[in-house]
Write an enzyme that holds these catalytic residues in place. Structure first.
Site, PDB file in Angstrom:
ATOM      1  N   ARG A 221      15.279   5.644   6.486  1.00  8.16           N
ATOM      2  CA  ARG A 221      15.161   7.045   6.884  1.00  8.16           C
ATOM      3  C   ARG A 221      16.454   7.777   6.541  1.00  8.16           C
ATOM      4  NH1 ARG A 221      14.937   7.873  12.291  1.00  8.16           N
ATOM      5  NH2 ARG A 221      14.147   9.970  11.966  1.00  8.16           N
TER       6      ARG A 221
ATOM      7  N   LYS B  27      18.927  -3.441  15.956  1.00  6.91           N
ATOM      8  CA  LYS B  27      17.726  -3.115  15.158  1.00  6.91           C
ATOM      9  C   LYS B  27      17.172  -4.352  14.456  1.00  6.91           C
ATOM     10  CE  LYS B  27      16.195   0.380  11.861  1.00  6.91           C
ATOM     11  NZ  LYS B  27      16.387   1.753  11.464  1.00  6.91           N
TER      12      LYS B  27
ATOM     13  N   ARG C 130      21.263   9.015  19.111  1.00  2.00           N
ATOM     14  CA  ARG C 130      21.932   7.813  19.604  1.00  2.00           C
ATOM     15  C   ARG C 130      22.304   8.008  21.046  1.00  2.00           C
ATOM     16  NH1 ARG C 130      27.392   9.296  19.317  1.00  2.00           N
ATOM     17  NH2 ARG C 130      27.705  10.979  17.824  1.00  2.00           N
TER      18      ARG C 130
HETATM   19  C1  BTN Z   1      14.554   2.867   8.603  1.00  2.00           C
HETATM   20  O1  BTN Z   1      15.522   3.472   8.110  1.00  2.00           O
HETATM   21  O2  BTN Z   1      14.600   2.414   9.749  1.00  2.00           O
HETATM   22  C2  BTN Z   1      13.307   2.687   7.796  1.00  2.00           C
HETATM   23  C3  BTN Z   1      13.350   1.433   6.974  1.00  2.00           C
HETATM   24  C4  BTN Z   1      12.088   1.221   6.150  1.00  2.00           C
HETATM   25  C5  BTN Z   1      12.245   0.066   5.184  1.00  2.00           C
HETATM   26  C6  BTN Z   1      10.952  -0.288   4.514  1.00  2.00           C
HETATM   27  S1  BTN Z   1      11.023  -1.827   3.659  1.00  2.00           S
HETATM   28  C7  BTN Z   1       9.481  -1.507   2.927  1.00  2.00           C
HETATM   29  C8  BTN Z   1       9.468  -0.048   2.545  1.00  2.00           C
HETATM   30  N1  BTN Z   1      10.085   0.160   1.261  1.00  2.00           N
HETATM   31  C9  BTN Z   1      11.203   0.862   1.339  1.00  2.00           C
HETATM   32  O3  BTN Z   1      11.925   1.175   0.387  1.00  2.00           O
HETATM   33  N2  BTN Z   1      11.433   1.206   2.611  1.00  2.00           N
HETATM   34  C10 BTN Z   1      10.413   0.707   3.490  1.00  2.00           C
END
Ligand code: BTN
Length: 283
Positions: free
Chosen positions: A74, A139, A272
């Site tokens: 994100r 996380k 946060r």
């Molecule tokens: C976050 O920032 O918490 C979201 C992370 C999302 C990661 C997943 S892995 C599969 C899919 N492909 C990506 O490039 N991102 C999501």
């Protein structure tokens, strides 16, 4: 590059590794889940499973990879995606809904991931709005939902840390953990993926019919921020301090501030827990 038989026979078979296996995932799915999935592509490596499905045109298209060279999180962050121990899953879905009705979807996906991990045996799980999945405030999984052009079309991306080495974890800018730290047995990713797809597809079906309000009460059981002092960083870089008060029927975050209750939607907001000093100011 697709997960070719060359890799399977000549490179991977020499390692004691439980590689992802399409038939093992599919055989653990219910008839319901199998009918929802229109295609399942498994890659050895991809830049990003989400990026791959943004160019698909098919609802129910699932993409998995053993490794991502440009995994995305994100707010423009990188998602650390080393080979072989984690889950990188994306699902394309075409909702019969307008964009504004989709705002609670990323929370629903977070709920599906948390429930999957709980059923798998991971303890002490919680959710940090909008969709960080935590174990003891570290996380373990993240969700990235992206609009895919066509009205109602989205790509849902899920990353779960199955087994992450400290050297790879050093690239993550917040406290993190993985399943291997909390479960005795080696992580069985094919089993976990079947469980995840099953739960995800059931949640999507309920969201499609009832919307987020169906999940609002469930959220309370997982909400790690409720009643806590928090600091929000808005898209323009401004900070807001307040007390988190759960979510509304759309999944927006409710925050009590000195100037009254405010409502924040996902997107570019980051949140946060506030440090003690800010907590005192708010009281
Ligand atoms: C976050 O920032 O918490 C979201 C992370 C999302 C990661 C997943 S892995 C599969 C899919 N492909 C990506 O490039 N991102 C999501």
């Amino acid at each position: 590059m697709r997960f070719s038989s060359y890799w399977r026979n000549n490179v991977l078979s020499s390692c004691a590794q439980d590689w992802l296996d399409k038939s093992r995932i599919l055989e653990n799915l219910s008839d319901f889940a199998r009918t929802q999935i229109t295609a399942l592509d498994l890659f050895f490596t991809l830049p990003s499973t989400n990026t791959y499905l943004l160019s698909s045109t098919t609802s129910g298209h699932v993409c998995l990879a053993e490794h991502q060279s440009a995994g995305r999180g994100r707010r423009g962050k990188t998602w650390v995606s080393p080979l072989g121990g984690n889950i990188y899953l994306s699902l394309r879905w075409h909702f019969v809904k307008a964009v504004q009705e989709l705002s609670g979807l990323s929370l629903v996906v977070g709920l599906a991931v948390a429930k999957t991990l709980e059923e798998y045996g991971v303890p002490a799980l919680s959710l940090k709005w909008p969709n960080d999945v935590l174990v003891n405030n570290q996380k373990i999984a993240g969700v990235l939902v992206e609009l895919a052009g066509k009205e109602g079309a989205v790509v849902i991306g899920i990353g779960i840390n199955g087994r992450l080495s400290p050297s790879h974890g050093a690239g993550i800018t917040q406290p993190w953990t993985d399943i291997a730290t909390h479960c005795q047995q080696p992580v069985q990713r094919n089993v976990l993926l079947a469980l995840l797809l099953e739960t995800l597809l059931t949640h999507i079906a309920r969201f499609e019919t009832f919307g987020f309000s169906h999940f609002q009460d469930q959220w309370k059981n997982w909400d790690t921020l409720a009643g806590k002092a928090i600091t929000l960083t808005l898209a323009d870089g401004c900070f807001v301090h307040g007390i988190a008060q759960g979510v509304d029927s759309q999944g927006a975050l409710l925050v009590k501030t000195p100037s009254g209750q405010r409502v924040y939607h996902g997107g570019e907001v980051s949140v946060r827990r506030a440090i003690n000093k800010q907590h005192k100011i708010l009281k």
